[in-house]
Design a protein around this motif. Sequence first.
Motif, PDB file in Angstrom:
ATOM      1  N   LEU A   1      43.092  28.852  52.477  1.00 20.42           N
ATOM      2  CA  LEU A   1      42.775  27.430  52.532  1.00 20.42           C
ATOM      3  C   LEU A   1      42.904  26.831  51.140  1.00 20.42           C
ATOM      4  O   LEU A   1      42.192  27.233  50.217  1.00 20.42           O
ATOM      5  CB  LEU A   1      41.352  27.220  53.060  1.00 20.42           C
ATOM      6  N   ASN A   2      43.818  25.890  50.993  1.00 25.86           N
ATOM      7  CA  ASN A   2      43.977  25.159  49.723  1.00 25.86           C
ATOM      8  C   ASN A   2      44.088  26.094  48.524  1.00 25.86           C
ATOM      9  O   ASN A   2      43.489  25.859  47.474  1.00 25.86           O
ATOM     10  CB  ASN A   2      42.811  24.190  49.515  1.00 25.86           C
ATOM     11  N   GLY A   3      44.840  27.167  48.675  1.00 19.18           N
ATOM     12  CA  GLY A   3      45.058  28.094  47.569  1.00 19.18           C
ATOM     13  C   GLY A   3      43.990  29.141  47.385  1.00 19.18           C
ATOM     14  O   GLY A   3      44.120  30.017  46.523  1.00 19.18           O
ATOM     15  N   SER A   4      42.910  29.079  48.154  1.00 22.32           N
ATOM     16  CA  SER A   4      41.870  30.111  48.086  1.00 22.32           C
ATOM     17  C   SER A   4      41.974  31.014  49.314  1.00 22.32           C
ATOM     18  O   SER A   4      42.549  30.638  50.339  1.00 22.32           O
ATOM     19  CB  SER A   4      40.476  29.486  48.010  1.00 22.32           C
ATOM     20  N   ARG A   5      41.402  32.212  49.195  1.00 20.61           N
ATOM     21  CA  ARG A   5      41.444  33.177  50.295  1.00 20.61           C
ATOM     22  C   ARG A   5      40.015  33.473  50.728  1.00 20.61           C
ATOM     23  O   ARG A   5      39.159  33.799  49.906  1.00 20.61           O
ATOM     24  CB  ARG A   5      42.146  34.454  49.832  1.00 20.61           C
TER      25      ARG A   5
END
Length: 429
Positions: A196-200
């Motif tokens: 999500l939005n570059g985070s895991r």
Amino acid sequence: MVDIRPFKATVLNPELDIDKLICPVYDTIDATNYQRFARERNNIIHVTTRRKDMDRDEFIGYAKENLDRLIDSKVLVEREKPALYIYGIKYTVQPEILIQIPEEDRESQYFALGLVCLVRVEELGARNIAGHENVFEINTKERYRLMKACMMNFSPIAVEYSMSDHGLNNILKEYLGFKRSASGAPDKPPLVDAALNGSRHLLWEIADENLIEKIMNMVSDLKILILDGHHRYTASCLMKETDGIEYTVMMLMESDDRALLLLPWHRAIRNFSIQNLEHKIKEKFSIEWQSEEYSEEFYAQLRERKSEYDIRIGMYDGKRFSVLRADEKAVQELLKQHREGVGIDLMVLHNWLINPVIKKPEEDVSFNASPAEAISRVRSREFDVAFFLNPLSIRDVERKAFVERNNFPQKSTLFLPKVAEGIVMRSIK
């Protein structure tokens, strides 16, 4: 005593492409992001987040209808056995935000771990659970109505605790079988793995009854502080009082975890007399440093403190960046008036610079998580001046909550990382 319990988690069906089905926590979503996530019919946003132009009553019915559809179609499934859960968030911080953090504390990638469990609800500040921000009743009631209609917690309330021997974090890391380096990988495959939005976002399940019992005993004497989710917690308190629901879902993170970041919200203001502001600056401040460039030096000067009363505020007026240093004697007098010792920067900024010059704070003050965003608002002439603050420490926030027993104004603290909606949910029985 903090009373925690395992529970049967409701999760998105792992056979689906769940990257498309999760979304950020509801109160971080603006109109543009709502449209982006709502394009997917089965995204959990249709249950958790009210579209800005939607009536509050309409939203509750809309959310319940979509939740029933997601359950009936097996998009959402419930685990078979009660368990505790480990929630891991691997994330990076954008350079314009990272610049606020002292260089020795910066990481190319952060990995935070937390324990997700049911926690018995109690009155905030009464015993073991405290908050640190003010809430709005209308938002609490909306969260309560959503929980009551859907009988569901959609994301864990993020809280922190202190544990000198790091016992709980050590158990979680040992259970997963890895050390949390940027390149490290756990031995155990996750139950949920979503981007999500570059985070895991990862979720593991602890179903071993002996280990659950050990963890329950270990955390019983903790004091926990709400980081994100004050409205969801006050809604849970209302649900306990009104409906007898004793527990809510929380994610417990250790305060000394280097991946738990506390950053400031910056302010931009407009519709004021520049002469009035200049007078207020001359009255209570000296200009410590100025430059036309936005640089590391700006933050180095902002962070410099020669005493506990050395309060510095950053400012950008569209032409130059300045560091304003407050008069120390005036700061001491302000503290005597307020009888508080935490959050001095906020008090100085609002009492001396913003409140005296702004007539409509709800319209003419914007809150910006990113310094670059605040600067952009001034450069575009949407706002006239931006102010920048130093971050508080976790210990400051704990002192405010547990010792001073006061709340900060809203938008005082920005905690990272943020949990996502849809990673781990709980059907309220």
